[in-house]
Design a protein around this motif. Structure first.
Motif, short mmCIF file in Angstrom:
data_model
loop_
_atom_site.label_atom_id
_atom_site.label_comp_id
_atom_site.label_asym_id
_atom_site.label_seq_id
_atom_site.Cartn_x
_atom_site.Cartn_y
_atom_site.Cartn_z
N VAL A 40 0.92 -1.50 0.30
CA VAL A 40 -0.53 0.04 -0.41
C VAL A 40 0.85 0.88 0.08
CG1 VAL A 40 -2.09 -0.97 1.06
CG2 VAL A 40 -0.33 -0.22 2.56
N ILE A 41 0.29 2.25 -0.46
CA ILE A 41 1.05 3.70 -0.51
C ILE A 41 -0.25 4.59 -0.22
CG2 ILE A 41 0.22 4.48 -2.71
CD1 ILE A 41 2.89 5.22 -2.94
N ALA A 42 0.22 5.79 1.00
CA ALA A 42 -0.59 6.76 1.34
C ALA A 42 -0.42 7.98 -0.34
CB ALA A 42 0.80 8.01 1.44
N GLY A 43 -2.01 7.62 -0.58
CA GLY A 43 -1.83 8.56 -2.25
C GLY A 43 -2.33 9.82 -1.83
N SER A 44 -2.98 9.92 -0.54
CA SER A 44 -3.40 11.19 -0.65
C SER A 44 -4.16 11.81 0.85
CB SER A 44 -4.93 11.64 -1.60
OG SER A 44 -5.63 10.82 -1.23
N SER A 47 -6.32 8.31 2.89
CA SER A 47 -6.14 7.13 1.95
C SER A 47 -5.15 5.96 1.12
CB SER A 47 -7.17 7.92 0.45
OG SER A 47 -5.85 8.32 -0.11
N ILE A 48 -5.65 5.45 1.03
CA ILE A 48 -4.68 4.03 0.85
C ILE A 48 -4.90 3.98 -0.47
CG2 ILE A 48 -3.82 3.89 2.87
CD1 ILE A 48 -4.85 1.00 2.43
N ALA A 49 -3.73 3.42 -1.08
CA ALA A 49 -4.12 2.89 -2.37
C ALA A 49 -2.95 1.90 -2.81
CB ALA A 49 -2.87 3.76 -3.80
N ARG A 50 -3.59 0.58 -3.50
CA ARG A 50 -2.63 -1.14 -4.01
C ARG A 50 -3.45 -1.01 -5.20
NH1 ARG A 50 -5.34 -3.10 1.16
NH2 ARG A 50 -3.67 -3.32 1.97
N GLY A 51 -2.53 -2.00 -5.73
CA GLY A 51 -2.62 -2.78 -7.14
C GLY A 51 -2.53 -2.03 -7.77
N ALA A 52 -3.50 -2.09 -8.94
CA ALA A 52 -3.49 -0.63 -9.72
C ALA A 52 -3.76 0.56 -9.51
CB ALA A 52 -5.23 -0.95 -10.98
N ALA A 53 -4.20 0.82 -8.43
CA ALA A 53 -4.82 2.71 -7.79
C ALA A 53 -2.54 2.77 -7.70
CB ALA A 53 -5.04 1.96 -6.27
N LYS A 55 -0.54 2.12 -8.69
CA LYS A 55 0.53 2.75 -9.93
C LYS A 55 0.15 4.02 -10.34
CE LYS A 55 0.59 1.92 -14.66
NZ LYS A 55 0.85 1.35 -15.76
N GLU A 56 -1.87 4.48 -9.76
CA GLU A 56 -1.84 6.16 -10.53
C GLU A 56 -1.26 6.21 -9.18
OE1 GLU A 56 -3.83 6.94 -12.67
OE2 GLU A 56 -3.76 4.65 -13.38
N ALA A 57 -1.36 6.71 -8.21
CA ALA A 57 -0.38 7.37 -7.26
C ALA A 57 1.27 7.38 -7.15
CB ALA A 57 -0.42 6.39 -5.69
N LEU A 58 1.57 6.88 -8.06
CA LEU A 58 3.11 6.67 -8.27
C LEU A 58 3.31 7.91 -9.39
CD1 LEU A 58 4.38 3.18 -7.68
CD2 LEU A 58 4.92 5.32 -6.85
N LEU A 59 1.82 7.69 -10.20
CA LEU A 59 2.21 8.60 -12.13
C LEU A 59 2.38 9.96 -11.48
CD1 LEU A 59 -0.42 6.76 -14.12
CD2 LEU A 59 1.70 6.18 -14.20
N ASN A 124 5.08 5.23 2.74
CA ASN A 124 4.20 6.81 2.79
C ASN A 124 5.33 7.52 2.87
OD1 ASN A 124 2.66 8.34 4.10
ND2 ASN A 124 2.66 7.71 6.39
N PRO A 125 5.46 7.83 1.19
CA PRO A 125 6.09 9.43 1.23
C PRO A 125 6.32 10.10 1.38
CG PRO A 125 4.56 8.70 -0.59
CD PRO A 125 4.06 7.74 0.03
N HIS A 126 5.26 10.81 2.39
CA HIS A 126 5.18 12.16 2.41
C HIS A 126 4.22 12.57 3.77
CE1 HIS A 126 5.69 14.62 -1.03
NE2 HIS A 126 4.83 13.57 -1.50
N ASN A 127 4.30 11.28 5.11
CA ASN A 127 4.42 11.18 5.96
C ASN A 127 2.45 11.63 6.08
OD1 ASN A 127 6.40 9.23 7.08
ND2 ASN A 127 7.80 11.43 6.99
#
Length: 129
Positions: A40-44, A47-53, A55-59, A124-127
């Motif tokens: 998982v990544i902290a997308g915003s 919220s968290i994102a995993r799978g295809a989401a 990738k969208e969080a990294l774009l 969590n790129p921005h904590n």
């Protein structure tokens, strides 16, 4: 001469793996090399994102078309799980062609796989969250 892809044989080497694949500019290769399945990544905020989401969080980071640099500041290891605090920055040219920089401090959780390679489980790129 092409730089050989790093392998995360220790938790802090996961940072090198991320930077290597980011600088190649291919988000799919980065996901395959750096993230564990179902990571998982902290997308915003909130919220968290995993799978295809994931990738969208990294774009948005990849859309900068820049080069990332960074270093692991702290590593806390407990068996096959580690908590990393790392500083990172992307150098890029803004829409007017001027040099710009975007960065932050990330908190990541990585885990050692059965193959001995450490991969990210929580990014969590921005904590935030």
């Amino acid at each position: 001469m092409t730089q050989e892809a790093p392998i995360a044989t220790t938790p802090d080497k996961t940072t090198e793996v991320f930077m290597h694949y980011f600088n190649l500019g291919n988000v799919d290769d980065l996901i395959d090399a750096y993230y564990e399945k179902n990571a998982v990544i902290a997308g915003s905020p909130g919220s968290i994102a995993r799978g295809a989401a994931l990738k969208e969080a990294l774009l948005p980071y990849f859309s900068l078309n820049g080069r990332i640099s960074g270093a692991t500041r702290h590593t806390l290891i407990n068996g096959d799980i580690a908590l990393l605090i790392l500083d990172w920055a992307v150098e890029f040219n803004d829409e007017k062609g001027n040099p710009a920089r975007y960065g932050g401090t990330s908190t990541d959780v990585v885990r050692k796989g059965a193959d001995g390679v450490w991969r990210c489980v929580i990014d969590n790129p921005h904590n935030i969250l």
